[in-house]
Design a protein around this motif. Structure first.
Motif, PDB file in Angstrom:
ATOM      1  N   SER A   1       9.945  -4.712  -6.303  1.00 53.84           N
ATOM      2  CA  SER A   1       9.858  -3.564  -6.919  1.00 53.84           C
ATOM      3  C   SER A   1      11.251  -2.624  -6.920  1.00 53.84           C
ATOM      4  O   SER A   1      12.196  -3.122  -6.165  1.00 53.84           O
TER       5      SER A   1
ATOM      6  N   MET B   1      13.224   1.116  -8.553  1.00 52.51           N
ATOM      7  CA  MET B   1      12.755   2.591  -8.892  1.00 52.51           C
ATOM      8  C   MET B   1      13.455   2.569 -10.211  1.00 52.51           C
ATOM      9  O   MET B   1      14.570   2.256 -10.601  1.00 52.51           O
ATOM     10  N   HIS B   2      12.410   2.616 -11.272  1.00 53.94           N
ATOM     11  CA  HIS B   2      12.667   2.667 -12.760  1.00 53.94           C
ATOM     12  C   HIS B   2      13.162   3.910 -13.131  1.00 53.94           C
ATOM     13  O   HIS B   2      13.285   5.020 -12.655  1.00 53.94           O
TER      14      HIS B   2
ATOM     15  N   ASP C   1      12.223   6.356 -15.048  1.00 52.29           N
ATOM     16  CA  ASP C   1      11.371   7.253 -15.064  1.00 52.29           C
ATOM     17  C   ASP C   1      10.597   7.595 -13.829  1.00 52.29           C
ATOM     18  O   ASP C   1       9.676   8.451 -13.808  1.00 52.29           O
ATOM     19  N   ASN C   2      11.345   7.302 -12.771  1.00 47.80           N
ATOM     20  CA  ASN C   2      10.896   7.645 -11.408  1.00 47.80           C
ATOM     21  C   ASN C   2       9.680   6.945 -11.183  1.00 47.80           C
ATOM     22  O   ASN C   2       8.799   7.413 -10.306  1.00 47.80           O
ATOM     23  N   THR C   3       9.153   5.771 -11.699  1.00 52.18           N
ATOM     24  CA  THR C   3       8.281   4.790 -11.135  1.00 52.18           C
ATOM     25  C   THR C   3       8.592   3.579 -10.607  1.00 52.18           C
ATOM     26  O   THR C   3       9.785   3.315 -10.819  1.00 52.18           O
TER      27      THR C   3
ATOM     28  N   LYS D   1       8.513  -0.014 -10.357  1.00 53.69           N
ATOM     29  CA  LYS D   1       8.060  -1.572 -11.262  1.00 53.69           C
ATOM     30  C   LYS D   1       8.829  -2.821 -10.641  1.00 53.69           C
ATOM     31  O   LYS D   1      10.023  -2.574 -10.182  1.00 53.69           O
TER      32      LYS D   1
ATOM     33  N   ASP E   1       6.418  -4.068 -17.198  1.00 52.15           N
ATOM     34  CA  ASP E   1       5.859  -2.784 -17.293  1.00 52.15           C
ATOM     35  C   ASP E   1       4.618  -2.663 -16.598  1.00 52.15           C
ATOM     36  O   ASP E   1       3.492  -2.634 -17.349  1.00 52.15           O
TER      37      ASP E   1
ATOM     38  N   GLU F   1       3.323  -0.493 -13.328  1.00 48.15           N
ATOM     39  CA  GLU F   1       3.740   0.461 -12.257  1.00 48.15           C
ATOM     40  C   GLU F   1       2.996   0.118 -11.017  1.00 48.15           C
ATOM     41  O   GLU F   1       1.817  -0.163 -10.938  1.00 48.15           O
TER      42      GLU F   1
ATOM     43  N   SER G   1       2.396   0.768  -6.706  1.00 43.87           N
ATOM     44  CA  SER G   1       1.743   2.097  -5.872  1.00 43.87           C
ATOM     45  C   SER G   1       2.687   2.167  -4.601  1.00 43.87           C
ATOM     46  O   SER G   1       2.822   3.143  -4.107  1.00 43.87           O
TER      47      SER G   1
END
Length: 175
Positions: free
Chosen positions: A36, A38-39, A41-43, A45, A69, A71, A73
């Motif tokens: 994972s 941090m993308h 857009d602050n998600t 991925k 693509d 997201e 948790s």
């Protein structure tokens, strides 16, 4: 027995966050996945990097990095293992095994027997292919007989497949 032709590529001690690797024969490169990141857009991925070994095989360079693509948790319960599949005219596909059940972390992610495999297709821009992303097209439920609390690796060839769990010290084989 280890072959004398095996060579370490990269520096020991560097934190790559790589969780899985697969070979891409159509480009003679490897795909490595960061569980994972941090993308923009602050998600959270997964990030799939395409790397090429230098001729000496002692180092590599990143050719491009493509977000998946999907997201996530939790930062520590993302994608754990990947396999590449080239379906020629139908496209390029990536099979990605989620580490946690339901592809999530936390308490729900520990509910055994709910493993997920995400099948994504490569999408690139029409120009030079440097802008890319892996688009999930299907979620496959791992058979509930694999009542694992955590998933760590997979492999497949034709109709044969296997999934392993490091935490539960067991594996599932299908034929």
């Amino acid at each position: 027995m280890m072959s004398e032709t095996n060579i370490l590529a990269g520096e020991i001690g560097e934190e790559s966050q790589f969780e899985g690797i697969t070979y891409r024969p159509d480009t003679n490169t490897f795909l490595v996945v960061q569980e994972s990141h941090m993308h923009a857009d602050n998600t959270l991925k997964p990030l799939v990097e395409e790397i090429m070994l230098f001729p000496t095989n002692t180092a590599y360079r990143s050719m491009r990095a493509c977000d998946m693509d999907l997201e996530l948790s939790h930062a520590n319960k993302g994608i754990e293992s990947i396999q590449y599949y080239d379906a020629e005219e139908q496209g390029k596909f990536l099979f990605a095994l989620c580490e946690g059940n339901f592809c999530v972390g936390g308490k729900r992610g520990k509910k055994a027997g709910n493993g997920r495999l995400i099948i994504s297709q490569l999408e690139t821009d029409a120009n030079d292919g440097t802008v890319c992303r892996w688009i999930p097209i299907k979620t496959v439920h791992v058979p509930s007989t694999a009542a694992f609390t955590d998933y760590s690796g997979m492999a497949f060839s034709g109709k044969r497949f296997g999934i392993v769990s490091q935490v539960d010290e067991c594996n599932l084989h299908g034929f």
